[in-house]
Design a protein around this motif. Sequence first.
Motif, PDB file in Angstrom:
ATOM      1  N   GLU A 187     -15.587  -6.590  -5.346  1.00  0.00           N
ATOM      2  CA  GLU A 187     -14.173  -6.444  -4.719  1.00  0.00           C
ATOM      3  C   GLU A 187     -13.849  -4.947  -4.646  1.00  0.00           C
ATOM      4  N   SER A 188     -13.115  -4.494  -3.470  1.00  0.00           N
ATOM      5  CA  SER A 188     -12.453  -3.265  -3.441  1.00  0.00           C
ATOM      6  C   SER A 188     -11.146  -3.199  -4.449  1.00  0.00           C
ATOM      7  N   ALA A 189     -11.123  -2.316  -5.292  1.00  0.00           N
ATOM      8  CA  ALA A 189     -10.146  -2.315  -6.423  1.00  0.00           C
ATOM      9  C   ALA A 189      -8.719  -1.895  -5.755  1.00  0.00           C
ATOM     10  N   VAL A 190      -7.718  -2.630  -6.034  1.00  0.00           N
ATOM     11  CA  VAL A 190      -6.396  -2.344  -5.648  1.00  0.00           C
ATOM     12  C   VAL A 190      -5.571  -2.021  -6.953  1.00  0.00           C
ATOM     13  N   THR A 191      -4.808  -1.030  -6.606  1.00  0.00           N
ATOM     14  CA  THR A 191      -3.880  -0.297  -7.585  1.00  0.00           C
ATOM     15  C   THR A 191      -2.472  -0.780  -7.452  1.00  0.00           C
ATOM     16  N   GLY A 192      -1.792  -0.873  -8.741  1.00  0.00           N
ATOM     17  CA  GLY A 192      -0.389  -1.060  -8.321  1.00  0.00           C
ATOM     18  C   GLY A 192       0.060  -1.999  -9.714  1.00  0.00           C
ATOM     19  N   THR A 193       1.094  -2.783  -9.443  1.00  0.00           N
ATOM     20  CA  THR A 193       1.799  -3.514 -10.810  1.00  0.00           C
ATOM     21  C   THR A 193       0.924  -4.865 -10.717  1.00  0.00           C
ATOM     22  N   GLU A 194       0.332  -5.037 -12.021  1.00  0.00           N
ATOM     23  CA  GLU A 194      -0.621  -6.407 -12.089  1.00  0.00           C
ATOM     24  C   GLU A 194       0.511  -7.301 -12.790  1.00  0.00           C
ATOM     25  N   VAL A 195       0.389  -8.389 -11.995  1.00  0.00           N
ATOM     26  CA  VAL A 195       1.356  -9.614 -12.469  1.00  0.00           C
ATOM     27  C   VAL A 195       0.650 -10.821 -12.259  1.00  0.00           C
ATOM     28  N   ALA A 196       1.141 -11.911 -13.191  1.00  0.00           N
ATOM     29  CA  ALA A 196       0.564 -13.291 -13.036  1.00  0.00           C
ATOM     30  C   ALA A 196       1.787 -14.179 -12.900  1.00  0.00           C
ATOM     31  N   VAL A 197       1.546 -15.131 -11.729  1.00  0.00           N
ATOM     32  CA  VAL A 197       2.475 -15.921 -11.208  1.00  0.00           C
ATOM     33  C   VAL A 197       2.208 -17.295 -11.308  1.00  0.00           C
ATOM     34  N   SER A 198       3.071 -18.096 -12.350  1.00  0.00           N
ATOM     35  CA  SER A 198       2.699 -19.344 -12.596  1.00  0.00           C
ATOM     36  C   SER A 198       3.220 -20.210 -11.821  1.00  0.00           C
TER      37      SER A 198
END
Length: 318
Positions: A187-198
């Motif tokens: 997968e192409s790496a994407v940069t930014g803010t990593e979040v998890a949404v439940s």
Amino acid sequence: MPQQPSTDLTVAILAGGLSHEREVSLRSGRRVAGVLRDKGLNVEVLDVDAELLPRLREVAPDVVWPLLHGSTGEDGSLQNLLDLLGLPYVGTGAASCRLASHKPVAKSLLRAAGLATPDYAALPQSLFREVGARAVLGAIEHRLGMPLVIKPASGGSALGVTVVQTAEELPEAMVACFAYGDQALIESAVTGTEVAVSVVDLGDGPRALPPVEIVTDGPYDYDARYNAGRSEYFVPARLDEVQMRTVSDLAVAVHTTLGLRHLSRTDIILDDAGTAWFLDVNVAPGMTETSLFPQAAQADQTDVDELYVAIVRAALGD
């Protein structure tokens, strides 16, 4: 004071199993069992082994809560077995589990629905032997460029996942990936803010819990996820109102598009342009002390213990 056990509702929690995520599953199972017992429910924690079916007959649960992570716990196999036994259970049904747990399939369906997910290729280990590893690696580099994220096509807890910055790192990353599965997702790496949404759905439609922002010392790997000190969490995430809505809408769209049920957790990268990128979805989110679903539920300003009971009762009603 904990309530006295109620004899009118018995829950069997399935934890353990034989996957690489066995220890995480056991920790999740113990934690949820403690919560439900404190709320007055009868709870039995069962391992998934040769004694499972006799034990289920003995316990005769009203509801089963599968808390196995990876392989048979999330690929629909265990859910199919529970369907055959006629037992209600927490979480997504077998067919949708199969779609969600296989990352390339989930990405394909979500992309077809218009949701953003990084470019990717899904390749089996056998192809590298048949065509030649050097040629395949060259095609990957030419088409997807760098950096890349190499991960098993199924499974979780970041096992077998490597972030690759240069072509020289690719062979070792592929070997690490194939140690955990026969198919790789490149997968192409994407940069930014990593979040998890439940997301929770108790019968009145899916609702996103507050996003959890993840800041890690190094990669967000297995050690960073389950051992305190490597990662810092911000709950709710440090996002503005528009960004909050963007990531929450994506998680709900993933939950709905894939036909998920009761609860899920979607991993997302929000880039600097404001695009929310789907990375992965978990149909059996971890419930350990450092897991993201419990953190989100706590930040929701609801009684987390009551939420777990409500999830059980929602499963009983389906």
